[in-house]
Scaffold this active site. Sequence first.
Site, mmCIF file in Angstrom:
data_model
loop_
_atom_site.group_PDB
_atom_site.id
_atom_site.type_symbol
_atom_site.label_atom_id
_atom_site.label_comp_id
_atom_site.label_asym_id
_atom_site.label_seq_id
_atom_site.Cartn_x
_atom_site.Cartn_y
_atom_site.Cartn_z
ATOM 1 N N ASP A 268 0.814 -1.223 0.000
ATOM 2 C CA ASP A 268 0.000 0.000 0.000
ATOM 3 C C ASP A 268 0.846 1.270 0.000
ATOM 4 O O ASP A 268 0.425 2.315 0.486
ATOM 5 C CB ASP A 268 -0.958 0.038 1.208
ATOM 6 C CG ASP A 268 -1.790 -1.229 1.327
ATOM 7 O OD1 ASP A 268 -2.437 -1.590 0.332
ATOM 8 O OD2 ASP A 268 -1.782 -1.855 2.399
ATOM 9 N N HIS B 223 -4.262 -1.996 -6.203
ATOM 10 C CA HIS B 223 -3.608 -0.726 -6.477
ATOM 11 C C HIS B 223 -4.589 0.219 -7.144
ATOM 12 O O HIS B 223 -5.434 -0.187 -7.934
ATOM 13 C CB HIS B 223 -2.330 -0.883 -7.307
ATOM 14 C CG HIS B 223 -2.462 -1.798 -8.487
ATOM 15 N ND1 HIS B 223 -2.240 -3.154 -8.406
ATOM 16 C CD2 HIS B 223 -2.782 -1.552 -9.774
ATOM 17 C CE1 HIS B 223 -2.419 -3.704 -9.593
ATOM 18 N NE2 HIS B 223 -2.754 -2.758 -10.437
#
EC number: 6.3.4.4
Length: 430
Positions: free
Chosen positions: A13, A41
């Site tokens: 992340d 993503h």
Amino acid sequence: MTSVVVVGTQWGDEGKGKITDFLSADAEVIARYQGGDNAGHTIVIDGKKFKLHLIPSGIFFPQKISVIGNGVVVNPKSLVKELAYLHDEGVTTDNLRISDRAHVILPYHIQLDQLQEDAKGDNKIGTTIKGIGPAYMDKAARVGIRIADLLDKDIFAERLRINLAEKNRLFEKMYDSTPLDFDAIFEEYYAYGQEIKQYVTDTSVILNDALDAGKRVLFEGAQGVMLDIDQGTYPFVTSSNPVAGGVTIGSGVGPSKINKVVGVCKAYTSRVGDGPFPTELFDEVGERIREVGHEYGTTTGRPRRVGWFDSVVMRHSRRVSGITNLSLNSIDVLSGLDTVKICVAYDLDRKRIDYYPASLEQLKRCKPIYEELPGWQEDITGVRSLDELPENARNYVRRVGELVGVRISTFSVGPGREQTNILESVWASI
């Protein structure tokens, strides 16, 4: 021959999708080499957010080839759903290529993932229940079903029948769980295979041919170095190798063809799931960072744990992944804080250490040693150069680079493409 690998340097992340999308503008081929649809993503294009879990970020460039490599475990159901999502958004997928050697995630992998996690009780790993681990288990046990098998009706039926019989015995005898139906799985997943077969090929040939022809190839990692099964916070890790070395195994490209490794990190740290996190914040500062940074998992929606930037973690990532350039994201999230902190070392049993211990018991006893820097109050989301940053923010960026020991090539002050600032072109320096 020009290639760049993008890896996350923390626990995932970090904004790899954004940086991959940014670097893709100058690449001709973009490839994923490990993980599965447990990785999420987010890419922002012209103010619009696109959330992907399996397909490489380069798909938004129709003139470039996007590759799902052999090291990726592919859930055909998720892939077909993601393809439909892109088509509905007007995005062409004619440029997608999928390795015929990639392994397939099937419903019994997902069911086993859930049962194993439930059985751990308080010792759960924090898996996304996507079947990733069980699929890699089958791969290592040499009983996995590959994309090439999925496309062959007779081979798929034979291997599915054998695997499902074994898994159903496990479900019934060990977990007292409901067995799965062969016919239902076979019909559904063989149909998925037929939907994706136009994309399937030997992607190792495509990648090596591109490199041999002098084309620019970008390799996109999933998760992060600290989730690597060998170099991460084991057992609170993923089941593959996000480190840059994973490229050679997961793409079929030799190590001599890798030129640069871009490590992506945030100006603070976040983590989804359980496991060690020395700089984790439990106060109002942590809550503020979580809310301002929108720290909720792309795949799970779970609130992420957040903490201060940890240069011990970053130096570990630099060493085991051979990072040559750094991309620092989300500096804007720290705006408004009077003081910002960077962990420079750990206190382990009253001894200062600057390495990341392998032992979970030692990590539990590690206390972060912080260096405090003055914060900045200005809104920096419109900044377009390092010189435009407030002095305190500029000093923070420089200090991060010094502590990690890697030059910063880009820094970001927001999620948009235009909010990524170049200090040094990664491609030009090769």
